[in-house]
Scaffold this motif. Sequence first.
Motif, PDB file in Angstrom:
ATOM      1  N   LEU A 159      -1.075  -2.602  -5.882  1.00 51.63           N
ATOM      2  CA  LEU A 159      -1.251  -3.436  -7.424  1.00 51.63           C
ATOM      3  C   LEU A 159      -0.752  -3.056  -8.363  1.00 51.63           C
ATOM      4  N   GLY A 160      -0.015  -2.178  -7.872  1.00 52.25           N
ATOM      5  CA  GLY A 160       1.255  -1.205  -9.623  1.00 52.25           C
ATOM      6  C   GLY A 160       1.510  -2.026  -9.678  1.00 52.25           C
ATOM      7  N   TYR A 161       2.408  -2.011 -11.224  1.00 50.76           N
ATOM      8  CA  TYR A 161       3.901  -2.677 -10.611  1.00 50.76           C
ATOM      9  C   TYR A 161       4.551  -2.335 -12.231  1.00 50.76           C
ATOM     10  N   ASP A 162       5.834  -2.129 -11.913  1.00 51.78           N
ATOM     11  CA  ASP A 162       5.983  -1.928 -14.239  1.00 51.78           C
ATOM     12  C   ASP A 162       5.602  -0.583 -14.196  1.00 51.78           C
ATOM     13  N   GLY A 163       5.128   0.353 -13.488  1.00 48.29           N
ATOM     14  CA  GLY A 163       4.489   1.330 -14.560  1.00 48.29           C
ATOM     15  C   GLY A 163       2.816   1.496 -14.724  1.00 48.29           C
ATOM     16  N   ARG A 164       2.622   0.739 -14.353  1.00 51.16           N
ATOM     17  CA  ARG A 164       0.879   0.267 -14.029  1.00 51.16           C
ATOM     18  C   ARG A 164       0.041   0.406 -13.018  1.00 51.16           C
ATOM     19  N   GLY A 165      -0.753   0.308 -13.092  1.00 54.25           N
ATOM     20  CA  GLY A 165      -1.154   1.656 -11.892  1.00 54.25           C
ATOM     21  C   GLY A 165      -1.166   2.707 -11.952  1.00 54.25           C
ATOM     22  N   GLN A 166      -0.502   3.914 -12.678  1.00 53.75           N
ATOM     23  CA  GLN A 166      -0.840   4.928 -12.736  1.00 53.75           C
ATOM     24  C   GLN A 166      -0.290   6.234 -13.909  1.00 53.75           C
ATOM     25  N   ARG A 167      -0.680   6.823 -13.602  1.00 53.23           N
ATOM     26  CA  ARG A 167      -1.124   8.004 -14.808  1.00 53.23           C
ATOM     27  C   ARG A 167       0.184   9.061 -14.420  1.00 53.23           C
ATOM     28  N   ASP A 172       0.282  -1.370  -0.217  1.00 55.00           N
ATOM     29  CA  ASP A 172      -0.351  -0.174   0.287  1.00 55.00           C
ATOM     30  C   ASP A 172       0.853   1.098  -0.240  1.00 55.00           C
ATOM     31  N   ARG A 173       0.945   2.205  -1.094  1.00 55.49           N
ATOM     32  CA  ARG A 173       2.338   3.022  -1.792  1.00 55.49           C
ATOM     33  C   ARG A 173       1.448   3.514  -0.223  1.00 55.49           C
ATOM     34  N   LEU A 174       0.308   4.474   0.696  1.00 54.07           N
ATOM     35  CA  LEU A 174      -0.039   4.861   1.815  1.00 54.07           C
ATOM     36  C   LEU A 174       0.993   4.783   2.425  1.00 54.07           C
ATOM     37  N   GLY A 229       3.154  15.026  -5.674  1.00 58.41           N
ATOM     38  CA  GLY A 229       4.115  15.546  -6.937  1.00 58.41           C
ATOM     39  C   GLY A 229       5.445  15.494  -8.015  1.00 58.41           C
ATOM     40  N   TRP A 230       5.719  15.771  -9.470  1.00 62.19           N
ATOM     41  CA  TRP A 230       6.600  15.462 -10.003  1.00 62.19           C
ATOM     42  C   TRP A 230       7.427  15.991  -9.124  1.00 62.19           C
ATOM     43  N   VAL A 231       8.449  14.737  -9.335  1.00 60.29           N
ATOM     44  CA  VAL A 231      10.089  14.605  -8.887  1.00 60.29           C
ATOM     45  C   VAL A 231      10.571  15.018 -10.461  1.00 60.29           C
ATOM     46  N   VAL A 267      14.896  -0.942  -1.672  1.00 55.08           N
ATOM     47  CA  VAL A 267      14.390   0.672  -1.769  1.00 55.08           C
ATOM     48  C   VAL A 267      14.992   1.233  -2.683  1.00 55.08           C
ATOM     49  N   GLU A 268      13.903   1.964  -3.534  1.00 52.83           N
ATOM     50  CA  GLU A 268      14.119   2.501  -5.133  1.00 52.83           C
ATOM     51  C   GLU A 268      13.923   4.156  -4.532  1.00 52.83           C
ATOM     52  N   PHE A 269      14.854   4.958  -5.152  1.00 47.26           N
ATOM     53  CA  PHE A 269      15.320   6.457  -4.381  1.00 47.26           C
ATOM     54  C   PHE A 269      15.447   7.066  -5.526  1.00 47.26           C
ATOM     55  N   PHE A 270      14.644   7.939  -5.552  1.00 45.62           N
ATOM     56  CA  PHE A 270      15.155   9.164  -6.400  1.00 45.62           C
ATOM     57  C   PHE A 270      16.365  10.458  -5.568  1.00 45.62           C
ATOM     58  N   LEU A 271      17.070  11.047  -6.798  1.00 46.60           N
ATOM     59  CA  LEU A 271      17.922  11.735  -6.559  1.00 46.60           C
ATOM     60  C   LEU A 271      17.978  13.293  -7.368  1.00 46.60           C
ATOM     61  N   ALA A 315      13.208   9.047  -1.211  1.00 46.55           N
ATOM     62  CA  ALA A 315      12.490   6.729  -1.336  1.00 46.55           C
ATOM     63  C   ALA A 315      11.118   7.319  -2.107  1.00 46.55           C
ATOM     64  N   ASN A 316      11.006   6.581  -3.127  1.00 48.85           N
ATOM     65  CA  ASN A 316      10.878   5.919  -3.171  1.00 48.85           C
ATOM     66  C   ASN A 316       9.639   5.308  -3.751  1.00 48.85           C
ATOM     67  N   GLU A 317       9.834   3.794  -3.277  1.00 50.56           N
ATOM     68  CA  GLU A 317       9.046   3.372  -2.902  1.00 50.56           C
ATOM     69  C   GLU A 317      10.101   1.754  -2.054  1.00 50.56           C
ATOM     70  N   VAL A 362      17.595   3.527 -14.816  1.00 51.63           N
ATOM     71  CA  VAL A 362      17.106   3.736 -15.842  1.00 51.63           C
ATOM     72  C   VAL A 362      15.580   3.094 -16.075  1.00 51.63           C
ATOM     73  N   HIS A 363      14.613   3.756 -16.527  1.00 51.31           N
ATOM     74  CA  HIS A 363      13.296   3.397 -16.382  1.00 51.31           C
ATOM     75  C   HIS A 363      12.605   3.546 -17.714  1.00 51.31           C
ATOM     76  N   VAL A 364      12.129   2.489 -18.755  1.00 49.33           N
ATOM     77  CA  VAL A 364      12.025   3.566 -20.102  1.00 49.33           C
ATOM     78  C   VAL A 364      10.025   3.068 -19.776  1.00 49.33           C
TER      79      VAL A 364
HETATM   80  N1  LIG Z   1       6.430  11.457  -8.403  1.00 49.73           N
HETATM   81  C1  LIG Z   1       7.082  10.898  -9.982  1.00 49.73           C
HETATM   82  N2  LIG Z   1       8.208  12.061  -9.894  1.00 49.73           N
HETATM   83  C2  LIG Z   1       8.948  11.618 -11.474  1.00 49.73           C
HETATM   84  N3  LIG Z   1       8.931  10.397 -11.927  1.00 49.73           N
HETATM   85  C3  LIG Z   1       8.229   9.184 -10.977  1.00 49.73           C
HETATM   86  C4  LIG Z   1       7.112   9.658 -10.140  1.00 49.73           C
HETATM   87  N4  LIG Z   1       6.859   8.469  -9.878  1.00 49.73           N
HETATM   88  C5  LIG Z   1       7.496   6.914 -10.522  1.00 49.73           C
HETATM   89  N5  LIG Z   1       8.020   8.107 -11.096  1.00 49.73           N
HETATM   90  C6  LIG Z   1       8.775   6.963 -12.699  1.00 49.73           C
HETATM   91  O1  LIG Z   1       7.761   5.878 -12.844  1.00 49.73           O
HETATM   92  C7  LIG Z   1       9.013   5.291 -12.406  1.00 49.73           C
HETATM   93  C8  LIG Z   1       7.372   4.034 -11.399  1.00 49.73           C
HETATM   94  O2  LIG Z   1       7.339   4.473 -10.624  1.00 49.73           O
HETATM   95  P1  LIG Z   1       6.991   3.249  -8.930  1.00 49.73           P
HETATM   96  O3  LIG Z   1       6.479   4.266  -8.525  1.00 49.73           O
HETATM   97  O4  LIG Z   1       8.138   2.669  -8.525  1.00 49.73           O
HETATM   98  O5  LIG Z   1       5.696   2.394  -9.741  1.00 49.73           O
HETATM   99  P2  LIG Z   1       5.862   1.023  -9.932  1.00 49.73           P
HETATM  100  O6  LIG Z   1       5.323  -0.077  -8.997  1.00 49.73           O
HETATM  101  O7  LIG Z   1       5.252   0.689 -11.468  1.00 49.73           O
HETATM  102  O8  LIG Z   1       7.241   0.910  -9.566  1.00 49.73           O
HETATM  103  C9  LIG Z   1       9.610   5.038 -11.663  1.00 49.73           C
HETATM  104  O9  LIG Z   1      10.725   4.693 -11.822  1.00 49.73           O
HETATM  105  C10 LIG Z   1       9.747   6.351 -12.376  1.00 49.73           C
HETATM  106  O10 LIG Z   1      10.783   6.507 -13.074  1.00 49.73           O
END
Ligand SMILES: Nc1ncnc2c1ncn2[C@@H]1O[C@H](COP(=O)(O)OP(=O)(O)O)[C@@H](O)[C@H]1O
Length: 362
Positions: free
Chosen positions: A142-150, A97-99, A174-176, A244-248, A255-257, A203-205
């Motif tokens: 239940l989101g993974y690999d970019g699924r479940g987000q917009r 749960d992302r929350l 918020g957009w990082v 742990v996945e991070f943004f720099l 921390a992202n997730e 690197v994610h595509v």
């Molecule tokens: N707030 C954000 N700002 C910028 N990019 C994001 C953000 N959230 C996710 N992303 C991009 O989308 C990818 C997948 O998001 P993530 O939250 O890790 O979900 P998943 O469970 O699908 O891996 C991240 O690795 C990043 O590249």
Amino acid sequence: MRVGIIGAGQLGRMLALAGYPLGIQTRFLDPNANGSGGQVGPVVVGEIDDAARIDALARQVDVVTFDIENVPVDTLRAGTADSIVRPPPEALSIAQDRLNEKQLFGRLNIPAAPYMPIASLGDLERAPDALGWPIVLKARRLGYDGRGQRLVQSAAELEVAWRELGRVPSLAEGWVDFERELSLIAVRGSDGATAFYPLAENVHVDGILHTTTAPYQDERTQSRAEDYLALMLAELDYCGVLTVEFFLADGELMANEIAPRVHNSGHWTIEGAQTSQFENHMRAIVGLPLGGTSPTGFSFMLNLIGELPDRERLLKIAGLHLHDYGKTPRPKRKIGHCTLVTATEEERSVRADELIAVAGIP
Ligand SMILES: Nc1ncnc2c1ncn2[C@@H]1O[C@H](COP(=O)(O)OP(=O)(O)O)[C@@H](O)[C@H]1O
Ligand SMILES: [Mg+2]
């Protein structure tokens, strides 16, 4: 020593393969007896959300673990009432749960992207005032690999995003504007001994992991990341591998997730570290001493998504390691990966270009 793995995907397969040389026997629970894991070890056939089938697995092994994050935690607890489960189900319930993840980061004072919980379209319409544009709407579960987000770029797109995600409890984030994405993998033994791998750059595509380059060498960032993971490991009384996945962003980690398991961004450790993440997870959960986590060279990992490139051409690349997961090709599906480990960074960059050209990936 017998380990039961709930889920028999490629992560389970690589765990099993890492366990054999140590004398660890593996058994899976999965609806598919012939999938990625089933090709290398016995499968108890059943659904992962069926407590009776989890119990059937648990009775045949000494420790239960999982290669998949969406095992319902109550079902897991019910099916393993008399068994040892590692990592702890509590960690799984947070990662599901992302929350909960954001609240964990908040509790431990670990920086993360600003967010708002979203329960209705009205909540979502208020989010940009607090978070600015663009925002990322993510389903909590239940989101993974970019699924479940917009990605939502304007007010006009809010309603569509809400509808497309299925009007489910979500987070607006918020957009990082990150410089890089990094991940840190830690392992903690049943005695509390802890080891960290070097940071890896990812690197994610289209939301799917594309490449990992490791080690990412920056002492200050490494030590900060280790501090953050140490807090989480202690808080969760953790055992096994935690990622742990991070943004720099602006030089600082956010921390992202979290993933309470071995992770795609750690596949390079199979050939590129003293002990792989898979072996260390197995060692940790059965109570063996942890292995060294130092890199043995400069690693580059390329995911093979959708279909496998020509095997013969790939294998002509000097030093290339191919991992074919034995899965049916399908668009966006992770079906294998390749790793290169070189003695110098320069050589890594030459070989990586060669690999990308042969794999036919832009
Ligand atoms: N707030 C954000 N700002 C910028 N990019 C994001 C953000 N959230 C996710 N992303 C991009 O989308 C990818 C997948 O998001 P993530 O939250 O890790 O979900 P998943 O469970 O699908 O891996 C991240 O690795 C990043 O590249
Ligand atoms: Mg992710």
